[in-house]
Enzyme design. Structure first.
Site, PDB file in Angstrom:
ATOM      1  N   LYS A   1       0.865  -1.193   0.000  1.00 21.17           N
ATOM      2  CA  LYS A   1       0.000   0.000   0.000  1.00 21.17           C
ATOM      3  C   LYS A   1       0.892   1.230   0.000  1.00 21.17           C
ATOM      4  O   LYS A   1       1.738   1.410   0.873  1.00 21.17           O
ATOM      5  CB  LYS A   1      -0.899   0.005   1.244  1.00 21.17           C
ATOM      6  CG  LYS A   1      -2.036  -0.999   1.166  1.00 21.17           C
ATOM      7  CD  LYS A   1      -2.856  -0.975   2.445  1.00 21.17           C
ATOM      8  CE  LYS A   1      -3.781   0.220   2.535  1.00 21.17           C
ATOM      9  NZ  LYS A   1      -4.534   0.209   3.822  1.00 21.17           N
TER      10      LYS A   1
HETATM   11  O1  LIG Z   1      -6.373   2.159   5.477  1.00 18.94           O
HETATM   12  C1  LIG Z   1      -7.525   2.591   5.410  1.00 18.94           C
HETATM   13  C2  LIG Z   1      -8.460   2.503   6.539  1.00 18.94           C
HETATM   14  O2  LIG Z   1      -9.609   1.782   6.137  1.00 18.94           O
HETATM   15  C3  LIG Z   1      -8.789   3.867   7.096  1.00 18.94           C
HETATM   16  O3  LIG Z   1      -9.808   3.718   8.012  1.00 18.94           O
HETATM   17  P1  LIG Z   1     -10.105   4.876   9.111  1.00 18.94           P
HETATM   18  O4  LIG Z   1     -10.562   6.075   8.400  1.00 18.94           O
HETATM   19  O5  LIG Z   1     -11.158   4.266   9.991  1.00 18.94           O
HETATM   20  O6  LIG Z   1      -8.803   5.078   9.842  1.00 18.94           O
END
Ligand SMILES: O=C[C@H](O)COP(=O)(O)O
Length: 232
Positions: free
Chosen positions: A87
């Protein structure tokens, strides 16, 4: 349509991969932090072992420069496996890294996407997945569903292989809306799955069906049990 788990909690991965058609696991440094100071590579190998052979594992780079990000990616490929999806935040530096990783034939998930512009650049750079942050976009008054629609249209128009892996969900409605607007994949925290399946109305329906059945055939009687008692 793909459902991934946005957690590296081993118990949650075991629980939900046994029950649901899970096609992969995603993580980021915040998700890693929830586990405490783990033996990172050993833990990721354990995650991988819990997944089907063809499932995808997405691990985020944390380097701040092209060189350190590529070094992170090399470490992940060496320790966890060359098929890992790295990522990469969709910044100017990240896009340069994506370009190089794709030229070398690696799997890449472009992450931290808030805007259509970032998404389009990541598609053009050949990212395998792009991860728009649904809830965070909504918190910024950005039209998350509309952005997903337009990115899905761009993928179709360009005949790109990129898939939209929508992330950052804080309720079930966001998940189904993202899928309805063209996301090919969604990654869900355990709390979202629980919220979607532990609704009291669902349990009440099952309780009512059980009560009706048992009022006819007796407590604890099953369909199979009925067959056996008929045969006798
Ligand atoms: O990496 C991506 C996550 O799904 C971000 O989630 P979040 O906005 O709850 O930290």
């Amino acid at each position: 349509m793909e459902f991934l788990l946005d957690t590296i909690d081993l118990a949650a991965i075991k629980k939900y991969t046994a029950a649901l058609p899970i096609t992969g696991v995603t993580s980021n440094p915040t998700i890693v932090k929830k586990q405490g100071k783990i033996d990172f590579f050993a833990h990721m190998k354990k995650v991988k072992k819990l997944l089907d052979e063809d499932a995808t594992l997405h691990i985020q780079l944390v380097g701040q420069t092209v060189e350190t990000m590529l070094a992170d990616a090399a470490a992940i490929f060496e320790q966890v496996g060359p098929e890992t999806y790295v990522k990469v935040p969709t910044t100017l530096t990240g896009l340069k890294v994506i370009k190089q990783l794709k030229a070398a034939g690696h799997n890449v998930t472009a992450t931290a996407i808030y805007t259509k512009f970032q998404g389009l650049l990541a598609i053009a750079a050949g990212a395998d997945y792009i991860a728009p942050y649904y809830n965070r976009m909504q918190n910024m008054d950005l039209a998350a569903a509309q952005v997903i629609t337009e990115l899905a249209q761009a993928i179709e128009k360009e005949h790109a292989d990129t898939k939209i892996l929508a992330a950052s969900f804080h309720n079930v409605d966001q998940v189904v809306t993202a899928l309805a607007h063209g996301a090919q994949a969604v990654t869900l925290g355990p709390e979202i799955i629980a919220a979607g399946l532990d609704h009291p109305a669902i349990h009440q329906a099952v309780t009512n069906f059980t009560a009706d059945w048992e009022s006819l055939f007796g407590k604890g009687q099953t369909v199979a049990g009925l067959l056996h008692s008929t045969v006798k």
